[in-house]
Design a protein around this motif. Structure first.
Motif, mmCIF file in Angstrom:
data_model
loop_
_atom_site.group_PDB
_atom_site.id
_atom_site.type_symbol
_atom_site.label_atom_id
_atom_site.label_comp_id
_atom_site.label_asym_id
_atom_site.label_seq_id
_atom_site.Cartn_x
_atom_site.Cartn_y
_atom_site.Cartn_z
ATOM 1 N N THR A 69 0.828 -1.201 0.000
ATOM 2 C CA THR A 69 0.000 0.000 0.000
ATOM 3 C C THR A 69 0.866 1.257 0.000
ATOM 4 O OG1 THR A 69 -1.757 -1.160 1.212
ATOM 5 C CG2 THR A 69 -1.804 1.248 1.239
ATOM 6 N N ALA A 70 1.909 1.247 0.836
ATOM 7 C CA ALA A 70 2.807 2.400 0.885
ATOM 8 C C ALA A 70 3.499 2.614 -0.456
ATOM 9 C CB ALA A 70 3.846 2.198 1.989
ATOM 10 N N LYS A 71 3.915 1.511 -1.090
ATOM 11 C CA LYS A 71 4.586 1.623 -2.388
ATOM 12 C C LYS A 71 3.638 2.166 -3.457
ATOM 13 C CE LYS A 71 8.137 -0.071 -2.838
ATOM 14 N NZ LYS A 71 8.450 -1.389 -3.391
ATOM 15 N N TYR A 101 1.120 4.214 -2.979
ATOM 16 C CA TYR A 101 0.968 5.653 -2.767
ATOM 17 C C TYR A 101 2.147 6.404 -3.374
ATOM 18 C CZ TYR A 101 -3.168 5.690 0.212
ATOM 19 O OH TYR A 101 -4.462 5.600 0.671
ATOM 20 N N ALA A 102 3.340 5.852 -3.233
ATOM 21 C CA ALA A 102 4.515 6.499 -3.813
ATOM 22 C C ALA A 102 4.424 6.533 -5.333
ATOM 23 C CB ALA A 102 5.781 5.770 -3.364
ATOM 24 N N ARG A 147 1.714 6.531 -7.121
ATOM 25 C CA ARG A 147 0.697 7.517 -7.486
ATOM 26 C C ARG A 147 1.322 8.894 -7.711
ATOM 27 N NH1 ARG A 147 -3.704 5.209 -3.814
ATOM 28 N NH2 ARG A 147 -5.534 4.981 -5.159
ATOM 29 N N PHE A 148 2.243 9.265 -6.831
ATOM 30 C CA PHE A 148 2.863 10.583 -6.938
ATOM 31 C C PHE A 148 4.065 10.582 -7.869
ATOM 32 C CE2 PHE A 148 0.458 11.026 -3.005
ATOM 33 C CZ PHE A 148 -0.092 12.294 -3.165
ATOM 34 N N CYS A 186 4.895 16.567 -6.892
ATOM 35 C CA CYS A 186 4.528 15.153 -6.741
ATOM 36 C C CYS A 186 5.768 14.267 -6.690
ATOM 37 C CB CYS A 186 3.626 14.724 -7.893
ATOM 38 S SG CYS A 186 1.946 15.410 -7.816
ATOM 39 N N ALA A 236 6.785 11.609 -3.770
ATOM 40 C CA ALA A 236 7.147 10.213 -4.050
ATOM 41 C C ALA A 236 8.528 9.884 -3.500
ATOM 42 C CB ALA A 236 7.095 9.949 -5.550
ATOM 43 N N MET A 240 8.364 9.416 0.272
ATOM 44 C CA MET A 240 7.779 8.128 0.641
ATOM 45 C C MET A 240 8.763 6.985 0.426
ATOM 46 S SD MET A 240 3.892 8.423 -0.824
ATOM 47 C CE MET A 240 2.683 9.521 -0.058
ATOM 48 N N PRO A 282 -2.468 11.373 -9.419
ATOM 49 C CA PRO A 282 -2.642 11.474 -7.964
ATOM 50 C C PRO A 282 -4.089 11.706 -7.527
ATOM 51 C CG PRO A 282 -0.676 12.661 -8.610
ATOM 52 C CD PRO A 282 -1.375 12.261 -9.885
ATOM 53 N N LEU A 306 -6.458 9.262 -5.562
ATOM 54 C CA LEU A 306 -6.552 9.170 -4.110
ATOM 55 C C LEU A 306 -7.979 9.382 -3.623
ATOM 56 C CD1 LEU A 306 -3.349 11.143 -3.069
ATOM 57 C CD2 LEU A 306 -3.845 8.784 -2.455
#
Length: 331
Positions: free
Chosen positions: A120-122, A124-125, A127-128, A154, A158, A161, A261, A264
């Protein structure tokens, strides 16, 4: 979140989508949209389905690195099932299903959920990171200043993150610092949050996931970037099938990546993202193409949202049939 509240959220998202489209795009000629739908060839279902399957396959790749013993098919099944459950039922039902699946496959649930957290964290990264790919496509065509600003900001998000993830590999003290810092930030909004608990949890995640994170950092990033491009491929196929002309591949991909992005927001930015894309492409292709562009956007949403939910329903049903004894009543 109770069912009435979730229903209200869905209604609010629908209203928001309608307002966003009408405000940013203007009045839509729905007869032209209908004509574009009528001209869709039946055979287009094949490339759309293949592109969707590619998208979901690439989306499942990172979890195979983060969770030992979890193959690609089970990773896809876990992701798709959790997605459909999270869409229609309140949390933590999706977590209950994920854990039940891990147990039925003989996978340690704690390691499994640690892998889900990393994935999930990856994502989100990524996405940006997408706008930096978009600005790269426009670099030789004279990108606007605001596009550069969006891409740079962005890109910094990224990079932050990804740096935080890499710091997890350095040792327990850095993991504890990251967890405690995040807990303090969250405590400003949720007073019950205990930063020390967050620190201990982050140390545990680091201990369980450091090796897999180090091994899968680059391959998972490549896979998730590919997933974003596969998402764009669905959109490109839909635009071509609806008869949209005057848009090059760069014309399609660059705005999509720059605005990515916005996924989200609820239902992957339904309404807001669509309105921005339709407005941008109509400006390039001409107002006479607006109906076909709107139709293609609807096709893209139907495939990527409804199609994903359909795959999730099939995956969850198949798992339930095979592992009935492993299904908890709370799921």
């Amino acid at each position: 979140m109770s069912r009435p509240v979730r229903a209200a959220v869905w209604v609010a998202v629908g209203i928001f989508a309608w307002v966003a489209v009408t405000r940013l795009v203007g009045a839509v000629d729905w007869s032209a949209v209908g004509a574009a739908f009528a001209g869709l060839p039946v055979a287009v279902a094949i490339p759309l389905t293949l592109a969707l399957l590619l998208r979901q396959t690439l989306n499942a790749v990172p979890l195979t690195y983060y969770v030992p013993g979890l193959g690609l098919w089970r990773s896809m099944q876990n992701d798709l099932s959790a997605n459909v459950v999270a869409t229609f039922t309140p949390p933590p039902a999706d977590i209950v299903v994920r854990v039940a699946m891990f147990r039925s496959w003989g996978v340690d649930p704690t390691s499994g959920m640690a892998g889900v957290t990393l994935n999930t964290a990856k994502f989100y990264a990524v996405r940006f990171l997408a706008p930096t790919l978009g600005i790269t496509l426009l670099a030789f065509q004279g990108a606007e200043r605001r596009q550069w600003v969006v891409a740079v900001l962005c890109g910094l998000v990224a990079a932050t993150m990804l740096t935080a993830l890499v710091l997890l590999l350095r040792g327990d003290h850095l993991a504890a610092w990251l967890g405690r810092t995040a807990g303090r930030v969250v405590r400003r909004f949720r007073r019950a949050t205990d930063p020390d608990v967050w620190a201990a949890t982050m140390v545990d995640v680091r201990g369980r996931s450091a090796a897999s994170l180090r091994r899968g950092l680059l391959p998972s990033m490549v896979a998730l970037v590919g997933m974003v491009l596969a998402d764009a491929l669905v959109l490109l196929v839909a635009l071509r099938a609806c008869g949209v002309t005057g848009l090059t591949v760069v014309d399609v991909l660059a705005p999509f990546l720059l605005a990515y992005p916005l996924t989200l927001f609820p239902l992957f930015g339904l309404g807001l993202l669509d309105a921005i894309l339709v407005g941008t492409w109509t400006t390039v292709a001409g107002v006479e193409q607006e109906g076909a562009i709107v139709a293609a956007t609807i096709v893209w949403r139907a495939v990527t949202i409804l199609g994903t939910l359909l795959l999730g329903g099939i995956s969850l049903t198949a798992w339930r049939v095979r592992h009935r004894a492993a299904v908890p009543t709370s799921s």
